[in-house]
Enzyme design. Sequence first.
Site: not given
Ligand code: DAK
Length: 258
Positions: A64, A109, A112, A132
């Site tokens: 997400a 997400g 998922e 998460e």
């Molecule tokens: N959201 C927003 N932007 C993201 C992102 C994300 N999940 N993942 C990556 N980006 C963006 C980065 O901010 C960066 O943007 P700029 O700085 O260039 O503007 C760009 O994508 C490139 O990312 P990185 O520079 O970080 O690239 P790296 O190769 O260094 O790292 C990475 C890649 C995938 C390891 C890293 O980006 C990372 O850790 N990303 C976050 C992954 C993460 O934590 N995903 C889980 C998100 S939480 C809900 C239910 C479920 C959910 C939500 C609500 N409800 C019930 C309401 C689900 C939650 C999730 O999925």
Amino acid sequence: MENILFKEENGIAEVTINRPKALNALNTQTLKELGVVIRDIAERKDIKVVIITGSGEKSFVAGADITEMKSKNAIEGREMARLAQKVFSDIENMSQIVIAAVNGYALGGGCELSMACDIRLASTKAKFGQPEVGLGIIPGFAGTQRLPRLVGKGIAKELIFTTDMIDAQEAYRIGLANKIYEPEELIIKAKEMAAKIMSKGIYAVSLAKSSINNGLNMDTESAFNFEADLFGLCFATEDQKEGMEAFVGKKKPNFKGC
Ligand code: DAK
């Protein structure tokens, strides 16, 4: 559509999440567009298999959108959850077969989303994980439910509690990925699998999907009864007659999907 690409050819739809600058993270706009595309496809009798993939070489869906999510209040969080849950269950329950072609990061997400699909094909570059709890939330798009059903309770707990990211090989070993391919082969192989599935009695394939999905949420006796009902239903189809007559006549069946 701003963030979703759609193509179709020979009964196969290809849906691409297209926000490569944010590693295809799911913001509200993308979830809404995905919902519209999925509901449109669900109405289409001519589309039999759907392939969902991510744009670019790096990511399937990196979860997400954290940037959008961080400032949500409780009501907005609930709206987002309802939106995503609806989209993911529409994918899981559509009569078409859905293949996730996981071309890179499938995190949170994104993992998922891949689990809401029927089958996951991974590229050698794929990485799966549920990060998460490292953000102070739990998997909220049914990750705590679908992951243990796919890989077992113990491994699911380890992945969710540690947030460890696993590669395609490990995902294959634990049963999260069905197969692994080189990145340039991934979509080709997904289409080959789609064509193989479509060459069968597709109505029966769809009933088998329903039997598996619904049966897993029932007690065993109810699930057996449900399966028996769907088995019976097959005998009302032309495909059942074609399939069995072709076998007896030592011919290749020519299924019509009805
Ligand atoms: N959201 C927003 N932007 C993201 C992102 C994300 N999940 N993942 C990556 N980006 C963006 C980065 O901010 C960066 O943007 P700029 O700085 O260039 O503007 C760009 O994508 C490139 O990312 P990185 O520079 O970080 O690239 P790296 O190769 O260094 O790292 C990475 C890649 C995938 C390891 C890293 O980006 C990372 O850790 N990303 C976050 C992954 C993460 O934590 N995903 C889980 C998100 S939480 C809900 C239910 C479920 C959910 C939500 C609500 N409800 C019930 C309401 C689900 C939650 C999730 O999925």
